[in-house]
Design a protein around this motif. Structure first.
Motif, mmCIF file in Angstrom:
data_model
loop_
_atom_site.group_PDB
_atom_site.id
_atom_site.type_symbol
_atom_site.label_atom_id
_atom_site.label_comp_id
_atom_site.label_asym_id
_atom_site.label_seq_id
_atom_site.Cartn_x
_atom_site.Cartn_y
_atom_site.Cartn_z
ATOM 1 N N ILE A 8 0.845 -1.204 0.000
ATOM 2 C CA ILE A 8 0.000 0.000 0.000
ATOM 3 C C ILE A 8 0.874 1.247 0.000
ATOM 4 C CG2 ILE A 8 -1.655 1.335 1.362
ATOM 5 C CD1 ILE A 8 -2.811 -1.366 2.310
ATOM 6 N N ARG A 9 1.931 1.227 0.790
ATOM 7 C CA ARG A 9 2.825 2.386 0.862
ATOM 8 C C ARG A 9 3.481 2.668 -0.480
ATOM 9 N NH1 ARG A 9 8.190 2.816 4.776
ATOM 10 N NH2 ARG A 9 8.679 4.997 4.333
ATOM 11 N N GLU A 10 3.898 1.618 -1.185
ATOM 12 C CA GLU A 10 4.538 1.811 -2.487
ATOM 13 C C GLU A 10 3.523 2.193 -3.566
ATOM 14 O OE1 GLU A 10 7.138 -1.390 -3.587
ATOM 15 O OE2 GLU A 10 8.101 -1.462 -1.610
ATOM 16 N N ALA A 11 2.264 1.781 -3.384
ATOM 17 C CA ALA A 11 1.233 2.067 -4.384
ATOM 18 C C ALA A 11 0.749 3.509 -4.317
ATOM 19 C CB ALA A 11 0.055 1.113 -4.204
ATOM 20 N N ALA A 12 0.956 4.165 -3.181
ATOM 21 C CA ALA A 12 0.499 5.547 -3.012
ATOM 22 C C ALA A 12 1.654 6.412 -2.532
ATOM 23 C CB ALA A 12 -0.662 5.593 -2.025
ATOM 24 N N THR A 167 17.657 -2.972 -12.753
ATOM 25 C CA THR A 167 16.755 -4.087 -13.015
ATOM 26 C C THR A 167 15.365 -3.779 -12.476
ATOM 27 O OG1 THR A 167 18.572 -5.683 -12.966
ATOM 28 C CG2 THR A 167 16.348 -6.544 -12.635
ATOM 29 N N THR A 168 14.387 -3.813 -13.364
ATOM 30 C CA THR A 168 13.018 -3.474 -12.996
ATOM 31 C C THR A 168 12.303 -4.686 -12.407
ATOM 32 O OG1 THR A 168 12.927 -1.830 -14.771
ATOM 33 C CG2 THR A 168 10.833 -2.528 -13.814
ATOM 34 N N SER A 169 11.975 -4.590 -11.132
ATOM 35 C CA SER A 169 11.159 -5.588 -10.460
ATOM 36 C C SER A 169 9.748 -4.999 -10.328
ATOM 37 C CB SER A 169 11.760 -5.932 -9.092
ATOM 38 O OG SER A 169 10.964 -6.860 -8.404
ATOM 39 N N SER A 170 9.069 -5.278 -9.264
ATOM 40 C CA SER A 170 7.768 -4.655 -8.990
ATOM 41 C C SER A 170 7.378 -4.948 -7.554
ATOM 42 C CB SER A 170 6.683 -5.179 -9.939
ATOM 43 O OG SER A 170 6.128 -6.387 -9.462
ATOM 44 N N SER A 171 6.291 -4.315 -7.113
ATOM 45 C CA SER A 171 5.784 -4.627 -5.776
ATOM 46 C C SER A 171 5.297 -6.064 -5.706
ATOM 47 C CB SER A 171 4.660 -3.665 -5.399
ATOM 48 O OG SER A 171 3.591 -3.739 -6.342
ATOM 49 N N GLY A 172 5.109 -6.707 -6.867
ATOM 50 C CA GLY A 172 4.735 -8.119 -6.882
ATOM 51 C C GLY A 172 5.754 -9.001 -6.192
ATOM 52 N N LEU A 225 14.257 -2.179 -8.565
ATOM 53 C CA LEU A 225 13.253 -1.171 -8.232
ATOM 54 C C LEU A 225 11.839 -1.624 -8.561
ATOM 55 C CD1 LEU A 225 12.201 0.430 -11.094
ATOM 56 C CD2 LEU A 225 14.639 0.944 -11.111
ATOM 57 N N ASN A 226 10.921 -0.972 -7.884
ATOM 58 C CA ASN A 226 9.503 -1.020 -8.229
ATOM 59 C C ASN A 226 9.187 0.293 -8.946
ATOM 60 O OD1 ASN A 226 6.695 -0.992 -8.331
ATOM 61 N ND2 ASN A 226 6.464 -0.560 -6.138
ATOM 62 N N PRO A 227 8.810 0.242 -10.239
ATOM 63 C CA PRO A 227 8.545 1.486 -10.960
ATOM 64 C C PRO A 227 7.215 2.122 -10.600
ATOM 65 C CG PRO A 227 8.050 -0.371 -12.359
ATOM 66 C CD PRO A 227 8.652 -0.942 -11.086
ATOM 67 N N GLY A 228 6.381 1.421 -9.830
ATOM 68 C CA GLY A 228 5.041 1.882 -9.514
ATOM 69 C C GLY A 228 3.999 1.084 -10.276
ATOM 70 N N ASN A 229 2.775 1.248 -9.894
ATOM 71 C CA ASN A 229 1.677 0.582 -10.594
ATOM 72 C C ASN A 229 1.289 1.457 -11.785
ATOM 73 O OD1 ASN A 229 1.698 -1.374 -8.579
ATOM 74 N ND2 ASN A 229 0.224 -0.250 -7.327
ATOM 75 N N LEU A 251 -3.793 2.465 -11.378
ATOM 76 C CA LEU A 251 -2.546 2.707 -12.098
ATOM 77 C C LEU A 251 -2.258 4.183 -12.350
ATOM 78 C CD1 LEU A 251 -2.721 -0.152 -14.758
ATOM 79 C CD2 LEU A 251 -1.748 -0.198 -12.449
ATOM 80 N N TRP A 252 -0.951 4.495 -12.342
ATOM 81 C CA TRP A 252 -0.469 5.829 -12.682
ATOM 82 C C TRP A 252 -0.158 5.886 -14.180
ATOM 83 C CZ3 TRP A 252 0.004 9.565 -8.828
ATOM 84 C CH2 TRP A 252 -0.062 9.103 -7.508
ATOM 85 N N ASP A 253 -0.114 7.110 -14.723
ATOM 86 C CA ASP A 253 0.212 7.279 -16.135
ATOM 87 C C ASP A 253 1.646 6.823 -16.402
ATOM 88 O OD1 ASP A 253 -2.271 8.272 -16.774
ATOM 89 O OD2 ASP A 253 -1.694 10.366 -16.477
ATOM 90 N N THR A 254 1.882 6.370 -17.629
ATOM 91 C CA THR A 254 3.149 5.735 -17.997
ATOM 92 C C THR A 254 4.391 6.578 -17.710
ATOM 93 O OG1 THR A 254 1.949 4.532 -19.710
ATOM 94 C CG2 THR A 254 4.342 4.516 -19.850
ATOM 95 N N PRO A 255 4.411 7.884 -18.011
ATOM 96 C CA PRO A 255 5.638 8.652 -17.747
ATOM 97 C C PRO A 255 6.107 8.579 -16.294
ATOM 98 C CG PRO A 255 4.198 9.891 -19.191
ATOM 99 C CD PRO A 255 3.403 8.705 -18.728
ATOM 100 N N LYS A 256 5.179 8.430 -15.367
ATOM 101 C CA LYS A 256 5.566 8.308 -13.964
ATOM 102 C C LYS A 256 6.446 7.077 -13.741
ATOM 103 C CE LYS A 256 3.402 11.392 -11.187
ATOM 104 N NZ LYS A 256 4.048 12.135 -10.078
ATOM 105 N N GLY A 257 6.158 6.008 -14.501
ATOM 106 C CA GLY A 257 6.868 4.758 -14.311
ATOM 107 C C GLY A 257 8.337 4.812 -14.667
#
Length: 311
Positions: A8-12, A167-172, A225-229, A251-257
């Motif tokens: 939740i913290r990483e998603a917001a 290396t791009t990971s994710s909150s997953g 890193l987690n680039p965000g949702n 989800l956030w807009d692509t440029p944020k990622g």
């Protein structure tokens, strides 16, 4: 902090203190972005080109990549270079690395950005690995391995003495683990595809951390890193109704990622982040603690080395 609380913290995340305009001049830098024909990779390439870098778009789809190159030239005035790379085919990965090395003697930054998310579980790589683990982890490991000698040499002549692997990971990854018996196709691999995705993202962090341990003293800065949702083509396998919901509310807009990996790959301060994990937007955080186990890192690294030794 519980796994759910961290998710939740990483998603917001709070507002970013890092902006694309903060990227330094990248003139003379040679950079590869895997999976850069669309989504976060395309946005990353756009920012790198705008700041003077020579960027290779490493991707499978040549026609889509060439259209992306055309669009980005119109936007930035600079032209990226296409490098055909199929991360689901080990021989094709070797060919891609050889093609790059025939053209360049330096590589300052490698963005291991490409990824596959929740495809049908029956899909596997050309070599018979789980499609998500084979692409997201094994494919990027092998590509990195082949380019590492050049990156180590590049670090020796760089102004900061560094070359970076992002290396791009994710909150997953927070919901993943490593079940070595599911890396290749077989009865034990037939798990829910989302659990195999989380496993691959967990593997990304383990790989990046072990890379940092092994090569940090040779000038390599390895981060994950987690680039965000983020809204991107990555969700193409998600069912339509679920995809519509998450696009609207999650989800956030692509440029944020692109922000967090651009920080990891270009910011002067990020040259000191070897082995670190970053979260939106451009902040250092802590990954799931199990990813940091040196014994697990060694076990995965040895498995990966064994799989590519005869390619």
């Amino acid at each position: 902090m519980s796994v759910l609380a961290q998710w939740i913290r990483e998603a917001a995340p709070p507002k970013s203190s890092f902006k694309v305009d903060d990227i330094p001049d990248l003139s003379g830098k040679v950079i590869i972005v895997t999976g850069a024909s669309a989504g976060i990779g395309k946005e990353t390439t756009k920012a790198l080109l705008a700041h003077g870098a020579k960027v290779y778009i490493a991707a499978r789809n040549q026609s889509q990549s060439e259209e992306t190159i055309r669009q980005l030239k119109e936007t930035t005035g600079s032209e990226a270079v296409f490098l055909k790379l199929d991360l689901a085919n080990l021989k094709a990965i070797k060919a891609a690395a050889e093609e790059f090395l025939s053209k360049e003697t330096q590589l300052h930054v490698l963005f291991n950005n490409a990824g596959v998310m929740v495809p049908p579980v029956e899909l596997v790589t050309t070599d018979g690995y789980d499609l998500q683990f084979g692409t997201n982890v094994l494919g990027h490991f092998y590509f990195t391995k082949l380019l590492l000698p050049t990156m180590i040499e590049t670090a020796k002549t760089s102004s900061d003495g560094k070359a970076r692997v992002v290396t791009t990971s994710s909150s997953g990854h927070l919901f993943g683990n490593l079940d070595f018996e599911t890396f290749k196709d077989g009865p034990k691999r037939r798990k829910p595809t989302n659990s195999l995705y989380c496993q691959s993202k967990f593997g990304n962090v383990v790989f990046a951390t072990e890379l940092a341990r092994r090569y940090g003293d040779q000038g390599i800065v390895s981060t994950s890193l987690n680039p965000g949702n983020i809204k991107s083509d990555l969700q193409r396998h998600v069912p339509a109704i679920a995809r519509s919901f998450i696009n609207t509310f999650v989800l956030w807009d692509t440029p944020k990622g692109a922000l967090t990996q651009l920080y990891a790959g270009t910011a002067p301060a990020a040259a000191e982040l070897n082995g670190k994990y970053l979260v939106p937007w451009a902040r250092v955080s802590s990954p799931r603690k199990e990813t940091q186990d040196p014994e697990l890192g060694k076990k995965l690294w040895n498995w990966l080395e064994e799989e590519v030794k005869d390619i």
